[in-house]
Design a protein around this motif. Structure first.
Motif, PDB file in Angstrom:
ATOM      1  N   PHE A 162      -6.116   0.713  21.399  1.00  0.00           N
ATOM      2  CA  PHE A 162      -5.636   0.031  20.209  1.00  0.00           C
ATOM      3  C   PHE A 162      -4.381   0.718  19.680  1.00  0.00           C
ATOM      4  O   PHE A 162      -4.288   1.943  19.645  1.00  0.00           O
ATOM      5  CB  PHE A 162      -6.709   0.044  19.115  1.00  0.00           C
ATOM      6  N   GLY A 163      -3.438  -0.105  19.237  1.00  0.00           N
ATOM      7  CA  GLY A 163      -2.272   0.388  18.526  1.00  0.00           C
ATOM      8  C   GLY A 163      -2.430   0.111  17.035  1.00  0.00           C
ATOM      9  O   GLY A 163      -3.465  -0.392  16.593  1.00  0.00           O
ATOM     10  N   PRO A 164      -1.420   0.411  16.232  1.00  0.00           N
ATOM     11  CA  PRO A 164      -1.526   0.173  14.784  1.00  0.00           C
ATOM     12  C   PRO A 164      -1.781  -1.292  14.433  1.00  0.00           C
ATOM     13  O   PRO A 164      -2.494  -1.580  13.479  1.00  0.00           O
ATOM     14  CB  PRO A 164      -0.180   0.667  14.245  1.00  0.00           C
ATOM     15  N   ALA A 165      -1.210  -2.227  15.195  1.00  0.00           N
ATOM     16  CA  ALA A 165      -1.414  -3.655  14.912  1.00  0.00           C
ATOM     17  C   ALA A 165      -2.880  -4.034  15.103  1.00  0.00           C
ATOM     18  O   ALA A 165      -3.465  -4.768  14.304  1.00  0.00           O
ATOM     19  CB  ALA A 165      -0.518  -4.515  15.801  1.00  0.00           C
ATOM     20  N   GLU A 166      -3.493  -3.508  16.188  1.00  0.00           N
ATOM     21  CA  GLU A 166      -4.898  -3.821  16.464  1.00  0.00           C
ATOM     22  C   GLU A 166      -5.815  -3.198  15.412  1.00  0.00           C
ATOM     23  O   GLU A 166      -6.788  -3.830  14.977  1.00  0.00           O
ATOM     24  CB  GLU A 166      -5.286  -3.330  17.860  1.00  0.00           C
ATOM     25  N   TYR A 167      -5.494  -1.970  15.027  1.00  0.00           N
ATOM     26  CA  TYR A 167      -6.320  -1.330  14.003  1.00  0.00           C
ATOM     27  C   TYR A 167      -6.219  -2.053  12.668  1.00  0.00           C
ATOM     28  O   TYR A 167      -7.208  -2.203  11.947  1.00  0.00           O
ATOM     29  CB  TYR A 167      -5.932   0.143  13.839  1.00  0.00           C
ATOM     30  N   PHE A 168      -5.035  -2.498  12.321  1.00  0.00           N
ATOM     31  CA  PHE A 168      -4.876  -3.267  11.088  1.00  0.00           C
ATOM     32  C   PHE A 168      -5.725  -4.539  11.152  1.00  0.00           C
ATOM     33  O   PHE A 168      -6.433  -4.881  10.205  1.00  0.00           O
ATOM     34  CB  PHE A 168      -3.398  -3.632  10.880  1.00  0.00           C
ATOM     35  N   ALA A 169      -5.683  -5.219  12.294  1.00  0.00           N
ATOM     36  CA  ALA A 169      -6.416  -6.474  12.437  1.00  0.00           C
ATOM     37  C   ALA A 169      -7.922  -6.267  12.376  1.00  0.00           C
ATOM     38  O   ALA A 169      -8.646  -7.028  11.723  1.00  0.00           O
ATOM     39  CB  ALA A 169      -6.026  -7.149  13.758  1.00  0.00           C
ATOM     40  N   VAL A 170      -8.429  -5.213  13.051  1.00  0.00           N
ATOM     41  CA  VAL A 170      -9.867  -5.000  13.056  1.00  0.00           C
ATOM     42  C   VAL A 170     -10.364  -4.585  11.672  1.00  0.00           C
ATOM     43  O   VAL A 170     -11.487  -4.927  11.259  1.00  0.00           O
ATOM     44  CB  VAL A 170     -10.255  -3.957  14.133  1.00  0.00           C
ATOM     45  N   MET A 171      -9.518  -3.891  10.900  1.00  0.00           N
ATOM     46  CA  MET A 171      -9.905  -3.523   9.536  1.00  0.00           C
ATOM     47  C   MET A 171      -9.929  -4.749   8.622  1.00  0.00           C
ATOM     48  O   MET A 171     -10.802  -4.872   7.764  1.00  0.00           O
ATOM     49  CB  MET A 171      -8.950  -2.462   8.990  1.00  0.00           C
ATOM     50  N   VAL A 172      -8.974  -5.646   8.813  1.00  0.00           N
ATOM     51  CA  VAL A 172      -8.978  -6.894   8.042  1.00  0.00           C
ATOM     52  C   VAL A 172     -10.250  -7.680   8.340  1.00  0.00           C
ATOM     53  O   VAL A 172     -10.915  -8.193   7.422  1.00  0.00           O
ATOM     54  CB  VAL A 172      -7.725  -7.736   8.358  1.00  0.00           C
ATOM     55  N   LEU A 196     -11.088   2.050   3.432  1.00  0.00           N
ATOM     56  CA  LEU A 196     -10.205   1.516   4.467  1.00  0.00           C
ATOM     57  C   LEU A 196      -8.791   1.233   3.970  1.00  0.00           C
ATOM     58  O   LEU A 196      -7.876   1.078   4.776  1.00  0.00           O
ATOM     59  CB  LEU A 196     -10.802   0.229   5.056  1.00  0.00           C
ATOM     60  N   GLY A 197      -8.617   1.147   2.636  1.00  0.00           N
ATOM     61  CA  GLY A 197      -7.313   0.798   2.083  1.00  0.00           C
ATOM     62  C   GLY A 197      -6.162   1.667   2.576  1.00  0.00           C
ATOM     63  O   GLY A 197      -5.153   1.138   3.097  1.00  0.00           O
ATOM     64  N   PRO A 198      -6.246   2.997   2.452  1.00  0.00           N
ATOM     65  CA  PRO A 198      -5.149   3.839   2.930  1.00  0.00           C
ATOM     66  C   PRO A 198      -4.878   3.676   4.423  1.00  0.00           C
ATOM     67  O   PRO A 198      -3.713   3.626   4.844  1.00  0.00           O
ATOM     68  CB  PRO A 198      -5.634   5.259   2.597  1.00  0.00           C
ATOM     69  N   ALA A 199      -5.937   3.591   5.246  1.00  0.00           N
ATOM     70  CA  ALA A 199      -5.740   3.409   6.688  1.00  0.00           C
ATOM     71  C   ALA A 199      -5.161   2.030   6.986  1.00  0.00           C
ATOM     72  O   ALA A 199      -4.335   1.874   7.900  1.00  0.00           O
ATOM     73  CB  ALA A 199      -7.064   3.591   7.425  1.00  0.00           C
ATOM     74  N   ASN A 239      -1.598   1.753   8.935  1.00  0.00           N
ATOM     75  CA  ASN A 239      -1.453   1.036  10.209  1.00  0.00           C
ATOM     76  C   ASN A 239      -0.523  -0.160  10.083  1.00  0.00           C
ATOM     77  O   ASN A 239       0.212  -0.477  11.026  1.00  0.00           O
ATOM     78  CB  ASN A 239      -2.831   0.597  10.715  1.00  0.00           C
ATOM     79  N   PHE A 240      -0.525  -0.819   8.917  1.00  0.00           N
ATOM     80  CA  PHE A 240       0.400  -1.928   8.711  1.00  0.00           C
ATOM     81  C   PHE A 240       1.842  -1.425   8.738  1.00  0.00           C
ATOM     82  O   PHE A 240       2.708  -2.016   9.403  1.00  0.00           O
ATOM     83  CB  PHE A 240       0.106  -2.619   7.375  1.00  0.00           C
ATOM     84  N   ARG A 241       2.106  -0.327   8.046  1.00  0.00           N
ATOM     85  CA  ARG A 241       3.466   0.197   7.993  1.00  0.00           C
ATOM     86  C   ARG A 241       3.910   0.745   9.342  1.00  0.00           C
ATOM     87  O   ARG A 241       5.071   0.612   9.737  1.00  0.00           O
ATOM     88  CB  ARG A 241       3.559   1.268   6.900  1.00  0.00           C
ATOM     89  N   ARG A 242       2.976   1.356  10.074  1.00  0.00           N
ATOM     90  CA  ARG A 242       3.320   1.843  11.408  1.00  0.00           C
ATOM     91  C   ARG A 242       3.635   0.691  12.348  1.00  0.00           C
ATOM     92  O   ARG A 242       4.576   0.756  13.154  1.00  0.00           O
ATOM     93  CB  ARG A 242       2.164   2.677  11.965  1.00  0.00           C
ATOM     94  N   ALA A 243       2.837  -0.391  12.260  1.00  0.00           N
ATOM     95  CA  ALA A 243       3.087  -1.557  13.105  1.00  0.00           C
ATOM     96  C   ALA A 243       4.438  -2.177  12.783  1.00  0.00           C
ATOM     97  O   ALA A 243       5.200  -2.552  13.700  1.00  0.00           O
ATOM     98  CB  ALA A 243       1.962  -2.577  12.923  1.00  0.00           C
ATOM     99  N   MET A 244       4.748  -2.280  11.496  1.00  0.00           N
ATOM    100  CA  MET A 244       6.033  -2.848  11.101  1.00  0.00           C
ATOM    101  C   MET A 244       7.189  -1.943  11.527  1.00  0.00           C
ATOM    102  O   MET A 244       8.281  -2.418  11.871  1.00  0.00           O
ATOM    103  CB  MET A 244       6.062  -3.063   9.588  1.00  0.00           C
TER     104      MET A 244
END
Length: 499
Positions: free
Chosen positions: A142-152, A442-445, A449-454
């Protein structure tokens, strides 16, 4: 390292005297809080979090895990003897369990719950041992985009399974995320949302929020309810099921174990959904189905097995993806973070003694719980007659001491009082605090991950669509939300939780 060697490594950790002691302590406390209506594993874990700082990480997690799955055992006692579930996952057990007790079969119902819980917990721990490493390997891709998605997806699932209306649950998640973002910016270290208070520059400690919401706030409301408990007594001699009972409970236990093991793996579901699903399955396959609701032993064996299996396997998303499946798992994630350990795909490779030690302790803990729950039924039934108002002052004292032990800052006591008041108001409004806690953890993570993906995509949000796994997870999250917003589905959801 193969699975067998890893399990042996875990057993070497689990059988250390200090870990055996804290495993027993956790199992005993879990049973106790499951038995006492009004107190629950989330409140107990929240209260004890500050005191785990002095323990080794694996020891702390073993104790907290024992509290969680121990509460699943204890919750069935009040459901059967009092028609008052000590745990939400025991709600469905009360339907046939209490009827069995009224029919003079309280001992058999309790034994069925204990045996089913033991078998399910043991099997589900094997599922955890063999399935978790494979999921962790997937998580490493998983990259930052995947982690953001799984947390959502995880946060939306927690919303769907929260008590109260869907808009209120969504509001609780967003509130939790906002509280989690208070403090210094993760990249620039610039203070934000601190209201100019230097005490908030380091952020709001989630332990304070958890103790306020669960340890005090929601429990205040229990004091408003008049206590009129008529406990159905039972004896040890009446605990032995007949051969016919064993035949009737065998398949429901196995089916419930399978259902709970699978549903526990899904972020946000856990023991509650598993127990309801198991009851529905047993009622459908029963021949004839008319016995359900009138003391059917299958209505106890299936749900109790399912909720314990779900409790065990709910550790999988936490330990492998860093994604808590419920409020208790969120608190355990916080306990690891407090120890400087990040739950996620690297936990198995970087801290194998923690991962495998906790898994091995679950087999030992389940054996301890079987011993605790059946011979000590008389003790648990006696505790049910203790008025809850006598326990409440001790809870306040423990919360205050735990809060001061974090930073020795008087300002934290004001925060505790504020979140306790907020928790009470939320409980009166029928807002489940679990989504808020999960949002805060989960908010900070989620933001990071959103900012890293962007950053990787140079500001192009299309990265969440171009990455197949991230796109699939976000599509599932949107689909889930759309389905739950359908009037009929939403009404059925609220009706299920009211029952």
């Amino acid at each position: 390292m193969d699975t067998l060697s890893s399990i042996l490594l875990g057993l070497n950790q689990a059988i250390l005297p200090v870990n055996l002691f804290w495993c027993f302590t956790g199992a005993l406390l879990g049973t106790l809080v499951g038995v006492l209506p009004g107190l629950g594993p989330a409140a107990t874990v929240a209260i004890l979090l500050p005191f785990t700082m002095g323990l080794d990480p694996v020891t702390a997690l073993i104790m907290l895990a024992g509290i969680y799955y121990g509460a699943q055992y204890g919750g069935s006692t009040t459901a059967i003897l009092l028609n008052l579930p000590g745990e939400a996952s025991s709600v469905i057990t009360a339907i046939d369990g209490y009827r069995m007790a009224r029919n003079g079969r309280a001992g058999v119902a309790l034994a069925t719950a204990g045996i089913g819980s033991f078998i399910a917990g043991t099997i589900a721990t094997f599922v955890l041992a063999f399935f978790a490493p494979a999921l962790a390997e997937v998580g490493l891709m998983f990259g930052p985009a995947e982690y953001f998605a799984v947390m959502v997806l995880g946060l939306l699932t927690s919303v769907v399974l929260a008590r109260g209306s869907l808009p209120m649950a969504l509001g609780m998640v967003f509130t939790g995320i906002l509280v989690g973002l208070v403090g210094q910016d993760v990249q620039t270290a610039v203070p934000r949302f601190t209201l100019g208070l230097e005490d908030l520059s380091g952020g709001v400690n989630f332990v304070i929020v958890a103790m306020g919401m669960f340890g005090i706030g929601e429990l205040v409301r229990d004091l408003e309810n008049p206590e009129n408990r008529t406990v159905i007594r039972t004896t040890l001699a009446s605990l032995v099921p007949s051969r016919r009972d064993f035949r009737r409970m065998a398949m429901p236990i196995l089916r419930g174990t399978g259902i709970g093991s699978v549903l526990g793996l899904l972020p946000g579901s856990g023991a509650l959904l598993a127990s309801f699903a198991s009851y529905a399955v047993e009622k459908r396959v029963a021949r004839p189905p008319e016995g359900f609701g009138n003391g059917a032993i299958e209505g106890v064996a299936g749900p109790e097995s399912a909720n314990n299996a779900g409790a065990q396997t709910s550790f999988v998303p936490l330990l492998t993806l860093g994604l808590p499946a419920n409020a208790v798992m969120a608190l355990m994630a916080g306990a690891l973070i407090m120890q400087g350990i990040a739950p996620g795909p690297t936990l198995i490779s970087e801290h194998p003694t923690i991962f495998w030690g906790v898994i091995a302790s679950m087999w030992i803990g389940n054996a301890m719980l079987l011993v605790l729950n059946l011979p000590l039924i008389g003790l648990w039934t006696s505790l049910l007659t203790v008025p809850f108002r006598y326990l409440y002052p001790a809870i306040i004292i423990f919360c205050a001491i735990g809060t001061l032990s974090l930073n020795n800052a008087p300002f934290d006591l004001w925060l505790l009082a504020g979140f306790s008041l907020a928790g009470y108001v939320f409980s009166k409004l029928e807002c489940d605090p679990a989504p808020l806690i999960m949002g805060m953890i989960l908010g900070p993570a989620l933001e990071e991950n959103f900012r890293r993906a962007m950053s990787v995509a140079k500001g192009n949000p299309a990265i969440f669509i171009h990455r197949p796994i991230a796109a699939t997870l976000l599509a599932l999250a949107v689909l889930l939300l759309v389905i739950m917003l359908l009037p009929k589905v939403n009404a059925a959801r609220e009706e299920a939780f009211q029952e």
